[in-house]
Motif scaffolding. Structure first.
Motif, PDB file in Angstrom:
ATOM      1  N   ILE A   1      -4.444   5.492  -5.727  1.00  0.00           N
ATOM      2  CA  ILE A   1      -3.099   5.728  -6.264  1.00  0.00           C
ATOM      3  C   ILE A   1      -2.172   6.262  -5.169  1.00  0.00           C
ATOM      4  CG2 ILE A   1      -1.767   7.119  -7.900  1.00  0.00           C
ATOM      5  CD1 ILE A   1      -4.207   6.917  -9.779  1.00  0.00           C
ATOM      6  N   ILE A   2      -2.664   7.202  -4.355  1.00  0.00           N
ATOM      7  CA  ILE A   2      -1.845   7.779  -3.288  1.00  0.00           C
ATOM      8  C   ILE A   2      -1.465   6.717  -2.262  1.00  0.00           C
ATOM      9  CG2 ILE A   2      -1.886   9.377  -1.331  1.00  0.00           C
ATOM     10  CD1 ILE A   2      -3.528  11.275  -3.130  1.00  0.00           C
ATOM     11  N   ILE A   3      -2.433   5.909  -1.840  1.00  0.00           N
ATOM     12  CA  ILE A   3      -2.153   4.859  -0.847  1.00  0.00           C
ATOM     13  C   ILE A   3      -1.183   3.829  -1.423  1.00  0.00           C
ATOM     14  CG2 ILE A   3      -3.192   2.933   0.421  1.00  0.00           C
ATOM     15  CD1 ILE A   3      -5.661   4.750   0.812  1.00  0.00           C
ATOM     16  N   ALA A   4      -1.347   3.487  -2.688  1.00  0.00           N
ATOM     17  CA  ALA A   4      -0.433   2.535  -3.317  1.00  0.00           C
ATOM     18  C   ALA A   4       0.980   3.110  -3.391  1.00  0.00           C
ATOM     19  CB  ALA A   4      -0.939   2.176  -4.708  1.00  0.00           C
ATOM     20  N   PHE A   5       1.086   4.399  -3.675  1.00  0.00           N
ATOM     21  CA  PHE A   5       2.396   5.040  -3.743  1.00  0.00           C
ATOM     22  C   PHE A   5       3.074   5.051  -2.370  1.00  0.00           C
ATOM     23  CE2 PHE A   5       5.054   8.876  -3.488  1.00  0.00           C
ATOM     24  CZ  PHE A   5       5.977   8.566  -4.480  1.00  0.00           C
ATOM     25  N   LEU A   6       2.301   5.368  -1.339  1.00  0.00           N
ATOM     26  CA  LEU A   6       2.863   5.435   0.008  1.00  0.00           C
ATOM     27  C   LEU A   6       3.268   4.060   0.544  1.00  0.00           C
ATOM     28  CD1 LEU A   6       0.528   8.101   1.629  1.00  0.00           C
ATOM     29  CD2 LEU A   6       2.895   8.400   0.855  1.00  0.00           C
ATOM     30  N   THR A   7       2.555   3.016   0.151  1.00  0.00           N
ATOM     31  CA  THR A   7       2.860   1.671   0.633  1.00  0.00           C
ATOM     32  C   THR A   7       3.720   0.882  -0.346  1.00  0.00           C
ATOM     33  OG1 THR A   7       0.817   0.794  -0.320  1.00  0.00           O
ATOM     34  CG2 THR A   7       0.737   1.548   1.982  1.00  0.00           C
ATOM     35  N   LEU A   8       4.120   1.512  -1.445  1.00  0.00           N
ATOM     36  CA  LEU A   8       4.934   0.867  -2.481  1.00  0.00           C
ATOM     37  C   LEU A   8       4.297  -0.427  -2.974  1.00  0.00           C
ATOM     38  CD1 LEU A   8       8.457   1.447  -0.924  1.00  0.00           C
ATOM     39  CD2 LEU A   8       7.353   2.776  -2.720  1.00  0.00           C
ATOM     40  N   SER A   9       3.004  -0.376  -3.247  1.00  0.00           N
ATOM     41  CA  SER A   9       2.287  -1.538  -3.753  1.00  0.00           C
ATOM     42  C   SER A   9       1.423  -1.098  -4.935  1.00  0.00           C
ATOM     43  CB  SER A   9       1.420  -2.151  -2.648  1.00  0.00           C
ATOM     44  OG  SER A   9       0.432  -1.233  -2.245  1.00  0.00           O
ATOM     45  N   THR A  10       0.645  -2.010  -5.454  1.00  0.00           N
ATOM     46  CA  THR A  10      -0.276  -1.668  -6.546  1.00  0.00           C
ATOM     47  C   THR A  10      -1.619  -1.260  -5.955  1.00  0.00           C
ATOM     48  OG1 THR A  10      -0.985  -3.954  -6.740  1.00  0.00           O
ATOM     49  CG2 THR A  10       0.830  -3.255  -8.168  1.00  0.00           C
ATOM     50  N   PRO A  11      -2.386  -0.425  -6.665  1.00  0.00           N
ATOM     51  CA  PRO A  11      -3.709  -0.040  -6.162  1.00  0.00           C
ATOM     52  C   PRO A  11      -4.609  -1.261  -5.991  1.00  0.00           C
ATOM     53  CG  PRO A  11      -3.052   1.381  -7.963  1.00  0.00           C
ATOM     54  CD  PRO A  11      -2.045   0.280  -7.892  1.00  0.00           C
ATOM     55  N   ILE A  12      -5.379  -1.251  -4.904  1.00  0.00           N
ATOM     56  CA  ILE A  12      -6.228  -2.396  -4.595  1.00  0.00           C
ATOM     57  C   ILE A  12      -7.631  -2.224  -5.161  1.00  0.00           C
ATOM     58  CG2 ILE A  12      -7.288  -3.701  -2.723  1.00  0.00           C
ATOM     59  CD1 ILE A  12      -4.798  -3.071  -1.082  1.00  0.00           C
TER      60      ILE A  12
ATOM     61  N   LYS B   1     -10.369   5.465 -16.474  1.00  0.00           N
ATOM     62  CA  LYS B   1     -10.070   5.935 -15.118  1.00  0.00           C
ATOM     63  C   LYS B   1     -10.213   4.749 -14.174  1.00  0.00           C
ATOM     64  CE  LYS B   1     -11.651  10.568 -16.146  1.00  0.00           C
ATOM     65  NZ  LYS B   1     -12.625  11.604 -15.887  1.00  0.00           N
ATOM     66  N   LYS B   2      -9.229   3.865 -14.249  1.00  0.00           N
ATOM     67  CA  LYS B   2      -9.299   2.597 -13.531  1.00  0.00           C
ATOM     68  C   LYS B   2      -9.227   2.764 -12.017  1.00  0.00           C
ATOM     69  CE  LYS B   2      -7.479  -1.963 -14.370  1.00  0.00           C
ATOM     70  NZ  LYS B   2      -6.501  -2.722 -15.098  1.00  0.00           N
ATOM     71  N   TYR B   3      -8.346   3.663 -11.522  1.00  0.00           N
ATOM     72  CA  TYR B   3      -8.155   3.814 -10.090  1.00  0.00           C
ATOM     73  C   TYR B   3      -8.471   5.244  -9.665  1.00  0.00           C
ATOM     74  CZ  TYR B   3      -5.543  -0.472 -10.844  1.00  0.00           C
ATOM     75  OH  TYR B   3      -5.177  -1.729 -11.209  1.00  0.00           O
ATOM     76  N   SER B   4      -9.028   5.367  -8.464  1.00  0.00           N
ATOM     77  CA  SER B   4      -9.295   6.694  -7.918  1.00  0.00           C
ATOM     78  C   SER B   4      -7.982   7.301  -7.423  1.00  0.00           C
ATOM     79  CB  SER B   4     -10.304   6.612  -6.771  1.00  0.00           C
ATOM     80  OG  SER B   4      -9.710   5.977  -5.662  1.00  0.00           O
ATOM     81  N   ILE B   5      -7.987   8.594  -7.208  1.00  0.00           N
ATOM     82  CA  ILE B   5      -6.778   9.287  -6.758  1.00  0.00           C
ATOM     83  C   ILE B   5      -6.324   8.768  -5.396  1.00  0.00           C
ATOM     84  CG2 ILE B   5      -8.014  11.229  -5.731  1.00  0.00           C
ATOM     85  CD1 ILE B   5      -4.679  11.460  -7.591  1.00  0.00           C
TER      86      ILE B   5
END
Length: 145
Positions: free
Chosen positions: A118-129, A111-115
């Motif tokens: 993932i949501i913020i990365a999806f909205l900004t079209l980037s990878t999870p930070i 479980k590398k990234y929290s939900i």
């Protein structure tokens, strides 16, 4: 006279390879490092090229073995000292599943990234930070806080 060269050892740290090379040269042995420039300029290629190779003459191998065994200062591992400074005493982390002390702390694999990441990365079209960190047992693969 046997002038064949052999790969005496490989190192994934160019600094360590240079320390051993300097020790051998100071003792009168002819040696050189292969792939040192690639490993220094681009450390990501280090695994692909097989590390920095210490090349020596085949006739010197036994004498080099004796020299390095005799020299105890080369057994210094800085990572062990860092671990000892961080963990004073016997408070080692123990795996809850198998009881092993072969446990490390770092980035989670399951479980590398929290939900939210993932949501913020999806909205900004980037990878999870922000990635999750946890303890990982190297014997059974169990991850825990």
């Amino acid at each position: 006279m046997n002038d064949r060269t052999v790969v005496y050892s490989t190192y994934y740290n160019p600094m360590e390879a240079n320390i051993i090379k300097a020790k051998l040269e100071d003792s009168g042995f002819a040696c050189f490092l292969a792939d040192e420039n690639v490993a220094t300029l681009n450390p990501l290629y280090n695994q692909a090229i097989g590390g920095v190779k210490l090349i020596v003459f085949e006739r010197d191998v036994e004498a080099i073995n004796a020299l390095l065994i005799e020299d105890n200062s080369l057994n210094f591992d800085p990572s062990e000292e860092i671990i000892d400074e961080e963990k004073s005493g016997d408070d080692k982390t123990v795996c809850a599943r198998c009881g092993s002390t072969n446990v490390g702390y770092g980035m989670a694999t399951n479980k590398k990234y929290s939900i939210w990441a993932i949501i913020i990365a999806f909205l900004t079209l980037s990878t999870p930070i922000k990635a999750n960190k946890c303890h990982h047992c190297y014997d059974c693969g169990y991850e825990f806080e």
